[in-house]
Design a protein around this motif. Structure first.
Motif, short mmCIF file in Angstrom:
data_model
loop_
_atom_site.label_atom_id
_atom_site.label_comp_id
_atom_site.label_asym_id
_atom_site.label_seq_id
_atom_site.Cartn_x
_atom_site.Cartn_y
_atom_site.Cartn_z
N ILE A 193 -49.55 -7.81 -18.51
CA ILE A 193 -50.61 -8.81 -18.57
C ILE A 193 -50.75 -9.51 -17.22
O ILE A 193 -51.78 -10.12 -16.93
CB ILE A 193 -50.31 -9.83 -19.69
N MET A 194 -49.73 -9.43 -16.39
CA MET A 194 -49.76 -10.11 -15.09
C MET A 194 -50.93 -9.61 -14.21
O MET A 194 -51.35 -10.29 -13.30
CB MET A 194 -48.45 -9.90 -14.33
N LEU B 286 -51.81 -18.89 -7.10
CA LEU B 286 -50.86 -17.92 -7.64
C LEU B 286 -51.55 -16.59 -7.86
O LEU B 286 -52.59 -16.51 -8.49
CB LEU B 286 -50.26 -18.41 -8.97
N MET C 40 -40.30 -6.66 -25.82
CA MET C 40 -40.09 -7.95 -25.14
C MET C 40 -39.01 -7.83 -24.06
O MET C 40 -38.38 -8.81 -23.69
CB MET C 40 -39.68 -9.02 -26.15
N ASP C 41 -38.77 -6.61 -23.55
CA ASP C 41 -37.80 -6.49 -22.46
C ASP C 41 -38.50 -6.75 -21.13
O ASP C 41 -39.71 -6.85 -21.06
CB ASP C 41 -37.17 -5.10 -22.46
N SER C 42 -37.72 -6.79 -20.05
CA SER C 42 -38.31 -7.23 -18.79
C SER C 42 -39.29 -6.20 -18.24
O SER C 42 -40.14 -6.54 -17.44
CB SER C 42 -37.21 -7.55 -17.77
N CYS D 59 -53.97 -9.29 -15.01
CA CYS D 59 -55.29 -9.83 -15.30
C CYS D 59 -55.26 -11.32 -15.62
O CYS D 59 -56.05 -11.82 -16.39
CB CYS D 59 -55.93 -9.06 -16.44
N ILE D 60 -54.32 -12.05 -15.00
CA ILE D 60 -54.28 -13.49 -15.24
C ILE D 60 -55.13 -14.20 -14.20
O ILE D 60 -54.91 -14.05 -13.01
CB ILE D 60 -52.84 -14.03 -15.18
N THR E 276 -50.46 -13.22 -9.59
CA THR E 276 -49.41 -12.59 -10.39
C THR E 276 -49.51 -11.07 -10.37
O THR E 276 -48.63 -10.40 -10.93
CB THR E 276 -49.51 -13.04 -11.87
N TRP F 151 -41.66 -4.99 -19.79
CA TRP F 151 -42.97 -5.44 -20.27
C TRP F 151 -43.61 -6.40 -19.28
O TRP F 151 -44.79 -6.38 -19.01
CB TRP F 151 -42.79 -6.12 -21.63
N LEU F 152 -42.73 -7.21 -18.71
CA LEU F 152 -43.23 -8.24 -17.80
C LEU F 152 -43.58 -7.69 -16.44
O LEU F 152 -44.65 -7.96 -15.89
CB LEU F 152 -42.17 -9.33 -17.66
N PHE F 153 -42.69 -6.92 -15.85
CA PHE F 153 -42.88 -6.52 -14.46
C PHE F 153 -43.50 -5.12 -14.34
O PHE F 153 -43.75 -4.67 -13.24
CB PHE F 153 -41.55 -6.60 -13.70
N ARG G 183 -47.75 -10.84 -6.31
CA ARG G 183 -46.56 -11.45 -6.92
C ARG G 183 -46.02 -12.63 -6.10
O ARG G 183 -44.81 -12.84 -6.04
CB ARG G 183 -45.43 -10.42 -7.11
N ARG G 184 -46.91 -13.39 -5.47
CA ARG G 184 -46.46 -14.52 -4.67
C ARG G 184 -47.34 -15.73 -4.96
O ARG G 184 -48.48 -15.59 -5.40
CB ARG G 184 -46.57 -14.21 -3.17
#
Lengths: 136, 136, 136, 136
Positions: free
Chosen positions: B12-13, B48, B1-3, B15-16, B50, B5-7, B79-80
Motif C-alpha cells: 500500500i506504500m 513524505l 501481516m508479516d514485514s 499509493c499513499i 513512501t 507485506w509492508l516493504f 522511502r524518505r
C-alpha cells in the motif's frame, strides 16, 4: 436516540475512521525543561478506536537519509483511546532525538489519528496539533 | 501481516498520498532569538514519499501583489522524508522575509505534505502545524 | 514538465481547491502586547487563488447568540494570495472583540483557505493554524 | 449573488458539514495561571450549524483504560456557533482533569467541528487548533 443506538451492535461507531494514516512531521526535541511526564517535551499520536474489535497497528518510521525502520506493533483496544508517545517506542529500536522523521500507521480496523507535540525546550511550552492524513 | 507485506512490491506504500498540495499560509519571520538551526525561526514543508520511486516536485510561490515565482525543483527520494525549509529555497530566487506568501506543490508520484512553523522572534518559541490541502 | 505546463492555460492551477470553506473557530483577543502590526494579536484567513480568474468571495459571520452578519465581500485576485485579517473587516460592521464567532466563505471559483491566529495578549506569542473545512 | 442567495431557503448553508466528527486528542490541564475565563486553561469544540434546523448532538467520551461515557447532549441552534468547553460538560459526569480522552460527536444535521486548546499552565499561553475528523 437512546443509548442502545450508540453502543449497540449496529452502531456507526463500527466504521468511523480510516485504515492508513500518515504524520509527515516528526521531531523529538533533545531537551526539556519539564520536571513531570506531562510537561516533558513529547510527540504523541492520539489514536481512537471506536469499534468493537481491537485495532492491530503497524507503524513504520521514515527518515531523511536512511531506510525506514519497522514495523512497530501497537494495539488500540476496542472502545479505547491510545495516546502513544513516540518517545516510548523501543522495538525494533528507539527513535533518535533531534532527528527529522515521519510515520505511517496501518491498522486492520478503522481508527482516527491526531498528531500533537508539546515542546518545553524553553521555559514556556509550545503546542501543535493536527489531524493526520488519512486514507482508506 | 508479516514485514514483506509492508516493504514488498505490492504494498500500500506505493499509493499513499496525493500529487498536488497547497499551503495557503506562509510567512518567514524577519528575526529570531534562536542561536542554533533548530531554534531559529523557520517554516517547513514536511514531505513524505513512501513509494519506491523518487518524487520530483515543482513548487510555485504565490504572493499578494506580484506574479507567482517558480518553479523551484526538489526531490523527495523513495522511502524518505524531506523536511524542507522555505528559508533554504534559493533558485530561481530566495523567498523574501516578512512577506505573506502561499505555496503549491506538484509531484509526479503521490506524497504527503505537512506544514510547520517555529517562531522564535520572542524569547519563547511558538509552534504551528497542519496537514496541507491535498488534491489528486 | 516545462514551465508552460505550470503557468499555461491548460494547467492544473485552474481547478485547485473548493468553493465553500468554513472556519468554526473565531476569536479576536481584546488586547495585545505587540507594538507592530506583525506582532499585534490577529486572526487571519489565508486565501489562495491559483487560477486565472479573480475570486469573488462572500463571507458570513456566525455568532453564539444572534443572527449571522454578512455578506462581507472580498476579492482574491487571480494568481494571488490574500492574507485577510478579520480585524480589518468593516462592512457591514466590524467583528466585535472578545466574542466567539465562526465564518463561512463562498467563492465563485475554487480557492484554498487556511486559518491562523497570533495571540500576543501575554509577553510571548502563541500561534495556531489549520486548513479550514472545505466543501465543493 | 444577492443576499437572498445566502440566507434563503435554497441556500448551500443547509448542507455544509458532516454528521459525525472525531477529536482523537483530548486533555484538560490540571492547572492554570489565568485569572479570567478567557485565559484559564481550556479545551474547546467549536461547533458551527449553518442550517435552518437546530442540531441535536450526542457526545461520547472515550478513555484509555475504561468504558466510554455518554451520551452528553448539546444543542447547536440553527444559524449559530457553539464554542463548547469540555470543562463545562457535567451530565452524566464531568471529564476528569489530567487524563487522556477522545470524543465523538454525532449530529442529526450537518455541522462543522474544530478543536482548540488554550494551555496556561505556565506564565505564557500555548494554543493548538485543528479541524476535527469528519465523516458523513
Amino acid at each position: 436516540m437512546d443509548s442502545a443506538w450508540l453502543f449497540g451492535k449496529e452502531t456507526i461507531m463500527e466504521c468511523i475512521g480510516e485504515r492508513v494514516w500518515v504524520i509527515a512531521e516528526g521531531y523529538l526535541p533533545p531537551s526539556s525543561t519539564g520536571d513531570t511526564r506531562q510537561l516533558e517535551s513529547h510527540e504523541t499520536a492520539c489514536i481512537l478506536n471506536t469499534g468493537e474489535r481491537d485495532a492491530h497497528i503497524r507503524i513504520t518510521i521514515f527518515f531523511a537519509d536512511r531506510e525506514p525502520v519497522g514495523p512497530y506493533h501497537v494495539v488500540a483496544p476496542a472502545r479505547r483511546t491510545l495516546h502513544l508517545r513516540f518517545n516510548d517506542l523501543k522495538d525494533p529500536e528507539p527513535i533518535p532525538l533531534d532527528t527529522d522523521y515521519a510515520s505511517v500507521f496501518e491498522s486492520d480496523v478503522p481508527i482516527i489519528v491526531q498528531h500533537t507535540r508539546l515542546d518545553s525546550r524553553r521555559a514556556e511550552i509550545a503546542l501543535l496539533s493536527t489531524v493526520a492524513y488519512g486514507q482508506d
